[in-house]
Design an enzyme around this catalytic site. Structure first.
Site, PDB file in Angstrom:
ATOM      1  N   ASP A 123       0.859  -1.173   0.000  1.00  0.00           N
ATOM      2  CA  ASP A 123       0.000   0.000   0.000  1.00  0.00           C
ATOM      3  C   ASP A 123       0.901   1.231   0.000  1.00  0.00           C
ATOM      4  OD1 ASP A 123      -2.363   1.619   0.435  1.00  0.00           O
ATOM      5  OD2 ASP A 123      -3.237  -0.167   1.338  1.00  0.00           O
ATOM      6  N   ASP A 153      -3.010   4.783  -2.265  1.00  0.00           N
ATOM      7  CA  ASP A 153      -4.061   5.334  -1.419  1.00  0.00           C
ATOM      8  C   ASP A 153      -4.509   6.724  -1.890  1.00  0.00           C
ATOM      9  OD1 ASP A 153      -5.416   4.936   1.280  1.00  0.00           O
ATOM     10  OD2 ASP A 153      -4.432   6.864   1.635  1.00  0.00           O
ATOM     11  N   GLU A 192      -6.322   3.986  -5.749  1.00  0.00           N
ATOM     12  CA  GLU A 192      -7.617   4.162  -5.077  1.00  0.00           C
ATOM     13  C   GLU A 192      -8.092   5.556  -5.441  1.00  0.00           C
ATOM     14  OE1 GLU A 192      -9.746   4.381  -0.711  1.00  0.00           O
ATOM     15  OE2 GLU A 192      -7.906   5.434  -1.178  1.00  0.00           O
ATOM     16  N   HIS A 234     -11.260  -2.955   3.371  1.00  0.00           N
ATOM     17  CA  HIS A 234     -11.154  -2.594   4.786  1.00  0.00           C
ATOM     18  C   HIS A 234     -11.914  -1.310   5.118  1.00  0.00           C
ATOM     19  CE1 HIS A 234      -8.333  -0.206   2.614  1.00  0.00           C
ATOM     20  NE2 HIS A 234      -8.178   0.581   3.657  1.00  0.00           N
ATOM     21  N   ASP A 235     -12.471  -0.642   4.126  1.00  0.00           N
ATOM     22  CA  ASP A 235     -13.207   0.611   4.359  1.00  0.00           C
ATOM     23  C   ASP A 235     -14.716   0.426   4.273  1.00  0.00           C
ATOM     24  OD1 ASP A 235     -10.924   2.143   4.693  1.00  0.00           O
ATOM     25  OD2 ASP A 235     -10.738   2.558   2.555  1.00  0.00           O
TER      26      ASP A 235
HETATM   27  C1  NOJ Z   1      -8.164   5.279   2.080  1.00  0.00           C
HETATM   28  C2  NOJ Z   1      -7.883   4.098   2.933  1.00  0.00           C
HETATM   29  O1  NOJ Z   1      -8.360   2.944   2.305  1.00  0.00           O
HETATM   30  C3  NOJ Z   1      -8.514   4.353   4.268  1.00  0.00           C
HETATM   31  O2  NOJ Z   1      -8.509   3.217   5.097  1.00  0.00           O
HETATM   32  C4  NOJ Z   1      -7.807   5.502   4.903  1.00  0.00           C
HETATM   33  O3  NOJ Z   1      -8.466   5.870   6.086  1.00  0.00           O
HETATM   34  C5  NOJ Z   1      -7.758   6.723   3.974  1.00  0.00           C
HETATM   35  N1  NOJ Z   1      -7.485   6.391   2.618  1.00  0.00           N
HETATM   36  C6  NOJ Z   1      -6.695   7.678   4.418  1.00  0.00           C
HETATM   37  O4  NOJ Z   1      -5.424   7.152   4.178  1.00  0.00           O
END
Ligand code: NOJ
Ligand code: CA
Length: 636
Positions: free
Chosen positions: A185, A286, A344, A415-416
């Site tokens: 990541d 990210d 992302e 994970h989000d």
């Molecule tokens: C996206 C990530 O997937 C998330 O878990 C994170 O809180 C935010 N970006 C900030 O890095």
């Protein structure tokens, strides 16, 4: 590079705005947010109207500067996206199936209640048997864990709780030994406030000051602009000792890096190269579309802020130098190593995604975009039922229009997010069937599947009962912000529906959980695991599911039937998206069932169900699909 598009003005029409890539995606996003269909814009009566007319008509509702902000955004992109219908370039990352590991909650090897690198190593054989050929690790770098590792203190050190650099080297070697790949990541929109760069930057005369965004207080003692953090409240911290404000789009400890500064880019690129030199196969990047902020960090438009929930977002979610920065990092780090990149990119619609992933543009290989994760008009932190008919329509649109020069990622969970099966229905009696249905679509549609840890066990959401069980910085911020304004019951119900915590409880094969999660356990479903194994095998054996064409055969309510074909081999995937039984799709051709979520059998070898030949005979006479049943057929 695509051809240049016409510059838009107030004399342009709504249709012209919708034809421009950024205008299209921005308007589509707004429609999605408020839950209105596309035809609101595409119908002739509206699309022919001049923007000036619309601006006058909607002055009261949208304010006077809404269209200024929109035109400014549209003007930042003069290239036109290209969607080729030509041949797909073969790449390893189009053929693999990824598995996302969230290290903290994957596998705890030393019994301290926290997942670790040795734990991951101990599960590599399991993953290989499942059929996984590439891993994405969420951050494992040294971090004070304000946002579970997405706040990095040292990019070159492993988080102590997870192990050491020796453990990492061993992990990478073990992954490669199994012919698997590993991507890391890359979190470079921001660093932790405990990163050495930020610590230095806090000194007003430090050369690192310009690594971040500091603004001197103008005497009003209010933040420099109205931008808000994704984790609630203003996006600015006040630092008393220097009487200045510092920007953080995420938590108060995640400070945004200033990519305008060439030294920041140099340092980031050098760090990426150090990891690639070690042999990692690429990165998930990210919130990478946020790295270019508009010069001067202007005030966010209020209407856009209200619509999107995040004031200021139009100034950084598709910033003016995004393409330039992506190309630079690709050219100086990824390309020399032949490394893979998946960005992302929250907020980007299809056209913008084409502009960052079109292979001829040399920016990113792939992206995660998120508009399929909520039904129109809904948000994640909301208690509602997700409609799979929307998922079908979204997928069809992307399958048909994204282009063969672009490549899509396929995922429901990460994970989000809470687990998709729970979002579709809370009725647990449907969850096994749903897990398998989602697996069938994920592994037979066009794109690279990313399975999130636990999907293959059929895990659903957890029954959290209080905020004491929720550790996540996002949910805590949401709770603090909403608790005075809405009833406690409603606030908790919304958090329960959408919190990221669901994806962050240690997987059930761990014995000891951290105290806040004690007692949270879901029995892994073997039946789902076997289904994943079979489907992964099928995907690896049949390239039609990777490079094959895609054709819709039926898209009636609750029905999704499509064909994938390559070099004369044709597969038909027949999905019942609803809880009620329905007639199976009738094919004129003779066909064989190669997999069926209900009938193929529930044991490891697919035994115990009715034999495929029998079903095939019945099928020619019609036959039924049970609720959420899916089947894959091959035309003979
Ligand atoms: C996206 C990530 O997937 C998330 O878990 C994170 O809180 C935010 N970006 C900030 O890095
Ligand atoms: Ca541990």
């Amino acid at each position: 590079m695509g051809k240049e598009i016409k510059w838009l003005t107030y004399d342009s029409t709504v249709g012209e705005l919708y034809d421009s890539p950024v205008g299209h995606d921005a308007l589509a996003k707004v429609l999605l947010q408020i839950g209105l269909p596309e035809k609101v814009i595409t119908n002739k009566a509206v699309s022919g109207l001049k923007l000036r007319t619309i601006a006058n008509l909607t002055k009261k509702q949208l304010g006077t500067d809404f269209f200024d902000a929109l035109l400014n955004l549209v003007d930042s992109e003069h290239d036109e996206p290209r969607a080729s219908k030509g041949k797909i370039t073969p790449k390893w990352w189009k053929e693999v199936v990824f598995y996302q590991i969230y290290p903290r909650s994957f596998c705890d090897n030393n019994g301290d209640g926290i997942g670790d690198l040795q734990g991951i190593i101990s599960k590599l054989d399991y993953l290989q048997k499942l059929g996984i050929d590439a891993l994405w690790l969420s951050p494992i770098y040294d971090s004070p864990n304000d946002d579970n590792g997405y706040d990095i203190r040292d990019y070159d050190k492993i988080m102590e709780e997870f192990g050491t650099m020796e453990d990492f080297d061993q992990l990478l070697a073990e992954v490669h030994k199994r012919d698997m790949r590993l991507i890391m990541d890359l979190v470079v929109n921001h660093t932790s406030d405990e990163h050495i760069w930020y610590k230095q930057a806090r000194q007003p005369n430090s050369p690192y000051r310009d690594y971040y965004f500091f603004r001197k207080d103008d005497g009003s003692h209010t933040p420099p602009n109205n931008w808000t953090s994704f984790f609630s409240g203003s996006a600015w911290n006040y630092e008393e000792d220097t009487d200045s404000w510092a920007l953080h789009l995420f938590s108060k400890k995640q400070m945004d890096l200033n990519w305008e500064n060439p030294r920041v880019r140099e340092d980031v690129i050098a760090m990426v190269n150090r990891w690639l030199d070690k042999g990692v196969d690429g990165f998930r990047m990210d919130v990478i579309n946020y790295i270019s902020k508009e010069e001067g960090l202007p005030q966010g438009n209020e209407t856009i802020g209200n619509l999107m929930g995040f004031p200021g977002i139009e100034h950084y979610y598709y910033g003016p130098k995004l393409h330039q920065y992506l190309r630079e990092i690709r050219e100086k780090a990824f390309e020399p190593h032949g490394a893979f990149s998946v960005g992302e990119t929250p907020g980007l619609g299809m056209k913008m995604c084409q502009l960052v992933t079109g292979e001829e543009r040399k920016e990113l290989d792939m992206v995660f975009s998120f508009d399929h994760l909520e039904t129109p008009g809904h948000v994640r932190l909301e208690d509602y039922e997700y409609d799979l008919n929307y998922f079908r329509d979204y997928m069809i649109d992307w399958m048909e229009n994204y282009g063969n020069n672009c490549w899509m990622s396929l995922f429901y969970n990460n994970h989000d997010n809470p687990r998709m099966i729970s979002k579709i229905t809370k009725d647990a009696s449907h969850h096994t069937a749903l897990s398998k249905l989602l697996a069938v679509m994920q592994l037979t549609l066009k794109g690279t599947p990313f399975i999130f840890q636990g999907d293959e066990m059929g895990l659903a959401n957890y029954d959290f009962t209080s905020m004491d069980q929720i550790t996540d910085v996002e949910a805590k911020g949401y709770y603090a912000e909403h608790i005075g304004k809405e009833s406690e019951e409603k606030v908790f119900a919304d958090i329960l529906a959408g919190t990221r915590e669901h994806a962050r409880v240690l997987l059930p094969w761990n014995k000891k959980l951290p105290p806040c999660h004690e007692g949270l356990y879901q029995k892994p479903k073997k039946e789902v695991l076997y289904a994943y194994r079979r489907l992964l095998r099928l995907r690896h054996e049949e390239k039609a599911f990777v490079y094959g064409s895609f054709r819709v055969l039926c898209r009636k309510k609750d029905r999704f039937v499509y064909a994938r074909a390559l070099e004369g081999k044709v597969y038909v995937v027949d999905c019942n998206l609803g809880a009620k039984p329905c007639m199976a799709f009738r094919l004129k051709e003779r066909c064989k069932i190669v997999y069926d979520t209900v009938r193929t059998g529930k044991d490891e070898r697919g035994n115990s169900g009715a034999s495929n030949a029998v079903i095939s005979r019945k099928l020619r006479k019609g036959g039924m699909l049970q609720g959420y049943e899916a089947r894959i057929l091959r035309i003979l």
